[in-house]
Design a protein around this motif. Structure first.
Motif, PDB file in Angstrom:
ATOM      1  N   ASN A 131       0.731  -0.427   0.423  1.00 22.49           N
ATOM      2  CA  ASN A 131       0.105  -0.031   0.187  1.00 22.49           C
ATOM      3  C   ASN A 131       0.483   1.161   0.287  1.00 22.49           C
ATOM      4  OD1 ASN A 131      -1.968  -1.176   0.339  1.00 22.49           O
ATOM      5  ND2 ASN A 131      -1.882  -1.999   2.638  1.00 22.49           N
ATOM      6  N   THR A 132       2.143   1.138  -0.158  1.00 27.49           N
ATOM      7  CA  THR A 132       2.937   2.275   0.029  1.00 27.49           C
ATOM      8  C   THR A 132       3.504   2.270  -1.505  1.00 27.49           C
ATOM      9  OG1 THR A 132       3.347   1.450   1.989  1.00 27.49           O
ATOM     10  CG2 THR A 132       4.834   3.365   0.899  1.00 27.49           C
ATOM     11  N   PRO A 133       3.384   3.105  -2.417  1.00 24.22           N
ATOM     12  CA  PRO A 133       3.584   3.988  -3.517  1.00 24.22           C
ATOM     13  C   PRO A 133       5.716   3.919  -3.510  1.00 24.22           C
ATOM     14  CG  PRO A 133       2.174   4.459  -3.697  1.00 24.22           C
ATOM     15  CD  PRO A 133       2.384   4.062  -2.397  1.00 24.22           C
ATOM     16  N   CYS A 134       6.495   3.574  -4.183  1.00 24.39           N
ATOM     17  CA  CYS A 134       7.793   3.791  -4.321  1.00 24.39           C
ATOM     18  C   CYS A 134       8.076   4.417  -5.688  1.00 24.39           C
ATOM     19  CB  CYS A 134       8.568   2.892  -3.486  1.00 24.39           C
ATOM     20  SG  CYS A 134       8.234   2.333  -1.736  1.00 24.39           S
ATOM     21  N   ASN A 135       9.238   5.535  -5.414  1.00 27.39           N
ATOM     22  CA  ASN A 135      10.455   5.637  -6.412  1.00 27.39           C
ATOM     23  C   ASN A 135      11.046   4.504  -6.839  1.00 27.39           C
ATOM     24  OD1 ASN A 135       8.829   7.505  -8.277  1.00 27.39           O
ATOM     25  ND2 ASN A 135       8.994   8.826  -6.238  1.00 27.39           N
ATOM     26  N   TYR A 136      11.863   3.939  -7.263  1.00 32.19           N
ATOM     27  CA  TYR A 136      13.020   3.062  -7.992  1.00 32.19           C
ATOM     28  C   TYR A 136      14.115   3.396  -8.644  1.00 32.19           C
ATOM     29  CZ  TYR A 136       9.822  -0.776  -6.366  1.00 32.19           C
ATOM     30  OH  TYR A 136       9.218  -1.725  -5.153  1.00 32.19           O
ATOM     31  N   LEU A 137      15.290   3.504  -8.319  1.00 27.95           N
ATOM     32  CA  LEU A 137      16.132   3.390  -8.843  1.00 27.95           C
ATOM     33  C   LEU A 137      16.573   2.008  -9.486  1.00 27.95           C
ATOM     34  CD1 LEU A 137      18.763   5.531 -10.264  1.00 27.95           C
ATOM     35  CD2 LEU A 137      19.322   4.832  -7.959  1.00 27.95           C
ATOM     36  N   LEU A 138      17.328   1.462 -10.471  1.00 31.03           N
ATOM     37  CA  LEU A 138      17.706   0.453 -10.423  1.00 31.03           C
ATOM     38  C   LEU A 138      18.788   0.852 -11.214  1.00 31.03           C
ATOM     39  CD1 LEU A 138      14.601  -1.936 -11.551  1.00 31.03           C
ATOM     40  CD2 LEU A 138      15.317  -1.632  -9.480  1.00 31.03           C
ATOM     41  N   LEU A 139      20.207   0.217 -10.487  1.00 26.77           N
ATOM     42  CA  LEU A 139      21.412  -0.362 -11.103  1.00 26.77           C
ATOM     43  C   LEU A 139      21.448  -1.624 -11.668  1.00 26.77           C
ATOM     44  CD1 LEU A 139      22.731   1.076  -6.828  1.00 26.77           C
ATOM     45  CD2 LEU A 139      22.698   2.295  -8.854  1.00 26.77           C
ATOM     46  N   PHE A 157      11.505  -8.090 -10.403  1.00 26.46           N
ATOM     47  CA  PHE A 157      10.932  -9.087  -9.095  1.00 26.46           C
ATOM     48  C   PHE A 157      10.723  -8.335  -8.000  1.00 26.46           C
ATOM     49  CE2 PHE A 157      11.044 -12.200  -5.702  1.00 26.46           C
ATOM     50  CZ  PHE A 157       9.462 -12.783  -5.640  1.00 26.46           C
ATOM     51  N   LEU A 158      11.661  -7.506  -7.201  1.00 27.36           N
ATOM     52  CA  LEU A 158      11.969  -7.257  -6.342  1.00 27.36           C
ATOM     53  C   LEU A 158      10.958  -6.202  -6.422  1.00 27.36           C
ATOM     54  CD1 LEU A 158      15.570  -7.507  -5.349  1.00 27.36           C
ATOM     55  CD2 LEU A 158      13.832  -8.605  -4.646  1.00 27.36           C
ATOM     56  N   CYS A 159      11.088  -5.223  -7.047  1.00 27.93           N
ATOM     57  CA  CYS A 159       9.995  -3.869  -7.683  1.00 27.93           C
ATOM     58  C   CYS A 159       8.607  -4.665  -7.440  1.00 27.93           C
ATOM     59  CB  CYS A 159       9.949  -4.278  -9.144  1.00 27.93           C
ATOM     60  SG  CYS A 159      11.313  -2.198  -9.277  1.00 27.93           S
ATOM     61  N   ARG A 160       7.763  -5.978  -6.910  1.00 25.50           N
ATOM     62  CA  ARG A 160       6.611  -6.514  -7.122  1.00 25.50           C
ATOM     63  C   ARG A 160       6.550  -5.720  -5.179  1.00 25.50           C
ATOM     64  NH1 ARG A 160       6.129 -12.596  -9.713  1.00 25.50           N
ATOM     65  NH2 ARG A 160       7.263 -12.093 -11.033  1.00 25.50           N
ATOM     66  N   PHE A 161       7.430  -5.570  -4.572  1.00 24.47           N
ATOM     67  CA  PHE A 161       6.988  -5.824  -2.996  1.00 24.47           C
ATOM     68  C   PHE A 161       6.592  -4.374  -2.626  1.00 24.47           C
ATOM     69  CE2 PHE A 161      10.035  -9.060  -3.285  1.00 24.47           C
ATOM     70  CZ  PHE A 161       8.951  -9.828  -2.387  1.00 24.47           C
ATOM     71  N   ALA A 162       7.122  -3.527  -3.388  1.00 26.77           N
ATOM     72  CA  ALA A 162       5.721  -2.312  -3.135  1.00 26.77           C
ATOM     73  C   ALA A 162       5.809  -1.951  -4.633  1.00 26.77           C
ATOM     74  CB  ALA A 162       6.730  -1.035  -2.402  1.00 26.77           C
ATOM     75  N   PRO A 163       4.464  -1.205  -4.860  1.00 25.88           N
ATOM     76  CA  PRO A 163       3.690  -0.079  -5.812  1.00 25.88           C
ATOM     77  C   PRO A 163       5.260   0.381  -6.657  1.00 25.88           C
ATOM     78  CG  PRO A 163       1.532   0.111  -4.883  1.00 25.88           C
ATOM     79  CD  PRO A 163       3.728  -0.649  -3.744  1.00 25.88           C
ATOM     80  N   ALA A 164       5.381   0.403  -8.386  1.00 29.21           N
ATOM     81  CA  ALA A 164       6.217   1.689  -8.694  1.00 29.21           C
ATOM     82  C   ALA A 164       5.547   2.622  -8.830  1.00 29.21           C
ATOM     83  CB  ALA A 164       6.928   0.589  -9.447  1.00 29.21           C
ATOM     84  N   GLN A 165       5.935   4.028  -8.582  1.00 25.50           N
ATOM     85  CA  GLN A 165       5.581   5.074  -9.078  1.00 25.50           C
ATOM     86  C   GLN A 165       6.062   5.891  -9.910  1.00 25.50           C
ATOM     87  OE1 GLN A 165       2.555   6.747  -7.889  1.00 25.50           O
ATOM     88  NE2 GLN A 165       2.970   9.098  -9.759  1.00 25.50           N
ATOM     89  N   ARG A 166       7.821   5.667  -9.804  1.00 22.42           N
ATOM     90  CA  ARG A 166       8.186   5.828 -10.846  1.00 22.42           C
ATOM     91  C   ARG A 166       9.939   4.694 -10.931  1.00 22.42           C
ATOM     92  NH1 ARG A 166      11.337  10.657 -13.019  1.00 22.42           N
ATOM     93  NH2 ARG A 166      10.925  11.403 -10.891  1.00 22.42           N
TER      94      ARG A 166
END
Length: 376
Positions: A131-139, A157-166
Motif C-alpha cells: 500500500n506504499t508506492p515507491c520510486n525505484y532506482l535500478l542499478l 521481481f523485487l519491484c513487486r513488494f511496493a508499487p512502482a510510481q517511477r
C-alpha cells in the motif's frame, strides 16, 4: 507442474530464520527426495553419486548433506545441466553483454520456490509494503525485450513488494548495448528527494558509489530521501574489485549523502546457479535461512572447515528440480559463524564473504556491468 511434497513443504516454511520451526527431519527428507528425483530424471546424476561413493539407496539414511557430491558453479559456465523438467523451462544467464555465462533453467516449481523465499524474507524485515508506492532506482540493465539476465530478472521481481510510481535504470539501453548514465541517476535522485515518496535503490553497488563520488566532485548538496527508503544491493563489484569500498564505508556515505539510515542499507548474496536468497540482517551479516545449509570447504582437500575458518562457500537446498544444482560449491571464499555471535537476534548461522578464489575470476553479471563504469 511436478509436485515434490517434502521439498515443497520445506521451501514454503513461513519463518525463514527460525530453525526451531522446521519439523524434525524435514530437511533431510526433502534433500533425499530431490536427490532421488535427479537420479531418476537427470541423465548422469546417479553415475555422479556412484563416482563419489554413494548410491540412490544411501540417500534415505543420509543426514550429513556435506557428503552429497556438489557441482562447482563454474561448471555451469561450460555445460547446461538439465533434468526432464528443465528441457522447456525458462533460461536465465549470469553474465552481461559479453563473456562467460552460466546458463540455468528454472522450471515453474523451482522459480516459485526461490521467489517465495525472497517474499518471506522481505516480509520478515517489513519490506513488503503493497500500500506504499515507491520510486525505484535500478542499478542494473534496462531491459531489451525478453529478460533472460539473472540480475535484471531479480530486480524486476523485487519491484513487486511496493508499487512502482517511477522506475529509472542506471544502465541505459543505447541501441547497441548499455551505458552507465551517471548524470541521469543524479537527476533521478534529486527528483525523488523532491517528490517525497520512499525510494528503493536496487542493484550493483559500484554504480551507486560512482554516483556518490560524482555528486561530491560536483560539490552537490546532500539529499534527504524519505526515512522508509531502502537500499538493497546484489551482484558485487567484480572487475571493480580494486576500487571496492568496504560496506560499512559505503553505507556511511549513503547515509550522509542520501539520508538513508545504515540499517536500511542491505546487501544480498545469490547467484543464478543458486537462487536461495542470503540477505544481510540489521548488523549486516548474511544469515542462512531454513531453506538451505551452508558448508565451507578447505580448498586444498575439500574437507569441511569449522566455524571461524575460511574456505570455499557451498550450499545444499532442495528447491531446484530443473537442474542438479541442489548441491553446489561457489568460487567465493567465506567463513561460517554461529548465529548467536551476530547479536541481531537471529539464531541461524551466518557467513562473511572474502571475495573470489583463484587468480582468473569467471565473468558474471556484475563483472560485465562494472566494465561500463569506465565508459559512462
Amino acid at each position: 507442474m511436478i509436485h515434490l511434497p517434502l521439498s515443497d513443504t520445506l521451501c514454503a516454511l513461513p519463518r525463514p530464520y527460525c530453525p526451531d520451526s522446521v519439523p524434525s527431519g524435514l530437511f533431510d527428507q526433502a534433500m533425499a527426495e530431490i536427490s532421488r528425483f535427479h537420479c531418476q530424471h537427470t541423465p548422469g546424476y546417479e553415475h555422479w553419486l556412484n563416482a563419489n561413493g554413494l548410491d540412490a539407496h544411501d540417500l534415505e539414511m543420509l543426514d550429513d548433506w556435506s557428503r552429497l557430491p556438489p557441482i562447482f558453479a563454474n561448471y555451469f559456465k561450460q555445460h547446461l545441466l538439465l533434468s526432464s523438467t528443465g528441457a522447456e523451462a525458462m533460461e536465465l544467464t549470469s553474465s552481461g553483454t559479453s563473456g562467460q555465462r552460466s546458463r540455468m533453467r528454472y522450471d515453474e516449481r523451482s522459480l516459485g520456490a526461490a521467489q517465495f523465499m525472497v517474499a518471506q524474507i522481505f516480509r520478515h524485515y517489513g519490506w513488503d509494503t503493497p500500500n506504499t508506492p515507491c520510486n525505484y532506482l535500478l542499478l542494473s540493465y534496462q531491459p531489451q525485450g525478453h529478460i533472460t539476465l539473472g540480475t535484471s530478472f531479480t530486480d524486476q521481481f523485487l519491484c513487486r513488494f511496493a508499487p512502482a510510481q517511477r522506475v529509472v535504470y542506471a544502465l541505459r539501453s543505447n541501441g547497441t548495448g548499455h551505458q552507465f548514465d551517471v548524470f541521469g541517476v543524479i537527476q533521478a535522485l534529486q527528483a525523488f528527494a523532491e517528490e517525497g515518496l520512499p525510494v528503493r535503490i536496487l542493484g550493483f553497488p559500484a554504480f551507486l558509489w560512482q554516483t556518490l563520488q560524482q555528486m561530491q566532485t560536483l560539490g552537490m548538496s546532500d539529499l534527504k530521501l524519505p526515512p522508509d527508503s531502502l537500499v538493497f544491493f546484489g551482484g558485487g563489484w567484480k572487475t571493480q574489485a580494486a576500487q571496492e569500498i568496504p560496506r560499512k564505508q559505503l553505507y556511511a556515505r549513503i547515509h550522509r549523502q542520501l539520508g538513508i539510515e545504515t540499517a536500511r542499507c542491505r546487501d544480498g548474496y545469490g547467484a543464478v546457479e543458486h537462487a536461495v536468497p542470503y540477505i544481510e540482517c540489521a548488523h549486516h551479516r548474511f544469515h542462512v535461512p531454513v531453506y538451505s545449509k551452508v558448508y565451507v570447504r578447505n580448498p586444498t582437500d575439500f574437507s569441511l572447515q569449522p566455524y571461524g575458518q575460511p574456505g570455499l562457500l557451498g550450499f545444499v537446498s532442495p528447491y531446484i528440480s530443473s537442474s542438479p544444482a541442489h548441491a553446489v560449491v561457489m568460487s567465493d571464499l567465506a567463513t561460517l559463524h554461529p548465529g548467536a555471535s551476530c547479536g541481531c537476534g537471529l539464531s541461524s548461522d551466518w557467513f562473511e564473504l572474502h571475495g573470489r578464489a583463484g587468480t582468473t575470476a569467471g565473468r558474471s553479471c556484475a563483472m560485465a556491468a562494472s566494465e561500463l563504469l569506465g565508459s559512462h
